[in-house]
Motif scaffolding. Structure first.
Motif, short mmCIF file in Angstrom:
data_model
loop_
_atom_site.label_atom_id
_atom_site.label_comp_id
_atom_site.label_asym_id
_atom_site.label_seq_id
_atom_site.Cartn_x
_atom_site.Cartn_y
_atom_site.Cartn_z
N MET A 1 0.83 -1.18 0.00
CA MET A 1 0.00 0.00 0.00
C MET A 1 0.88 1.25 0.00
SD MET A 1 -3.00 -1.37 -0.10
CE MET A 1 -2.21 -2.68 -1.04
N ASN A 2 0.36 2.33 -0.56
CA ASN A 2 1.13 3.55 -0.68
C ASN A 2 0.80 4.51 0.45
OD1 ASN A 2 2.29 2.73 -3.12
ND2 ASN A 2 0.53 3.48 -4.28
N ASP A 5 -2.12 6.96 -0.10
CA ASP A 5 -3.51 6.52 -0.16
C ASP A 5 -4.31 7.22 0.93
OD1 ASP A 5 -2.91 4.82 -2.24
OD2 ASP A 5 -2.69 3.05 -0.98
N ASP A 10 -8.56 4.52 -2.91
CA ASP A 10 -7.12 4.58 -3.17
C ASP A 10 -6.44 3.27 -2.79
OD1 ASP A 10 -7.31 7.24 -3.97
OD2 ASP A 10 -6.71 8.04 -2.01
N LEU A 11 -6.85 2.69 -1.66
CA LEU A 11 -6.26 1.42 -1.24
C LEU A 11 -6.49 0.34 -2.28
CD1 LEU A 11 -7.31 1.28 2.54
CD2 LEU A 11 -5.06 1.85 1.62
N SER A 13 -7.02 0.81 -5.51
CA SER A 13 -6.21 1.12 -6.70
C SER A 13 -4.77 0.68 -6.51
CB SER A 13 -6.26 2.63 -6.99
OG SER A 13 -7.56 3.03 -7.34
N SER A 14 -4.23 0.88 -5.30
CA SER A 14 -2.86 0.46 -5.03
C SER A 14 -2.72 -1.05 -5.04
CB SER A 14 -2.40 1.02 -3.68
OG SER A 14 -2.26 2.41 -3.74
#
Length: 253
Positions: A1-2, A5, A10-11, A13-14
């Motif tokens: 995970m980024n 995020d 967003d999570l 997408s990562s």
């Protein structure tokens, strides 16, 4: 995970960028014998289609409230991430009369509660493989009929504000950023310490703890979930065999 995020979407997408083929949600219904396994890519496709349904067909905008009158189920997980993708507020078990859209399971009491919504109403049959209702409940559209024709990619018309309301559960409201931050902070407490961690959850989705173990924690940590509905119907040795067969590393029940 980024680290960048900020929302549940967003999570996802990562996770999709990191390893689209790994399992994300494995669902069991021990009342029916159903088992469904969704990879990150398959789950994300369902989320995109559902988000397009919300945005394009149901005219849901950021900040609109979606009452989710649904049990812990893989399709409920899809709806939670679809709401996050649009910027809508997912209200678990919320008052349909106060919602812009109501989403119901097939149970008569759930359908009756959803009819209080003056906006759009969507019914989920929760049948194996996402099957349709034999007869659509009056006043509802059938999710299984509407979602297949939606687009496989989703782009929101407006950027989602991480600080905007995203989730209501057990009367507590969370922003998207709060969901991500709390899920990350609690993942280690759950024992979800990174890729390969796999939690078996028999908890319902009507509390934060159930959502954290059954969806957000695994998503925030790069792990996966074995989500079990009606787990109490199984004998202890059968649960133990599932834990071994599914390579579960953490149990929440």
């Amino acid at each position: 995970m980024n680290a960048t995020d900020r929302t549940p979407a967003d999570l996802l997408s990562s996770a999709l960028a990191a390893d689209p083929g790994r399992p994300l949600v494995t669902f069991y219904d021990d009342a029916t014998g159903e088992r469904v396994e969704l990879s990150v890519a398959t789950f994300a496709n369902w989320v995109a289609k559902t988000a397009n349904l919300l945005q394009d067909e149901l005219s849901v905008e950021p900040g609109d409230r979606v009452a989710l009158l649904l049990p812990a189920h893989w399709q409920t997980a899809v709806w939670l991430l679809a709401c996050a993708s649009v910027g809508a507020v997912a209200d678990l078990g919320g008052d349909a009369a106060a919602a812009d859209v109501a989403v119901s399971g097939p149970e008569p009491e759930s359908l009756a509660a959803a009819r209080a919504c003056s906006g759009a109403r969507v019914a989920l049959a929760l049948r194996p493989l996402g099957g349709r209702f034999p007869q659509v409940p009056e006043g509802f559209v059938d999710y299984a009929v509407e979602v297949p024709g939606q687009g496989d990619r989703f782009v929101p018309y407006a950027p989602v504000d991480p600080e905007g309301a995203a989730l209501i559960v057990a009367g507590r409201e969370f922003s998207g950023a709060e969901v991500v931050e709390r899920a990350r902070a609690e993942a280690a407490e759950l024992g979800l310490t990174g890729p390969g961690a796999r939690v078996l959850s028999g908890l319902p989705y009507d509390t934060w703890e159930g959502l954290s173990a059954g969806l957000y924690g695994p998503l925030a940590s790069g792990g996966s979930v074995v989500l079990c509905r009606n787990l109490g119907l199984l004998a202890a040795d059968a649960v133990d065999r599932r834990i071994e067969a599914e390579r579960v590393t953490v149990v929440a029940r």
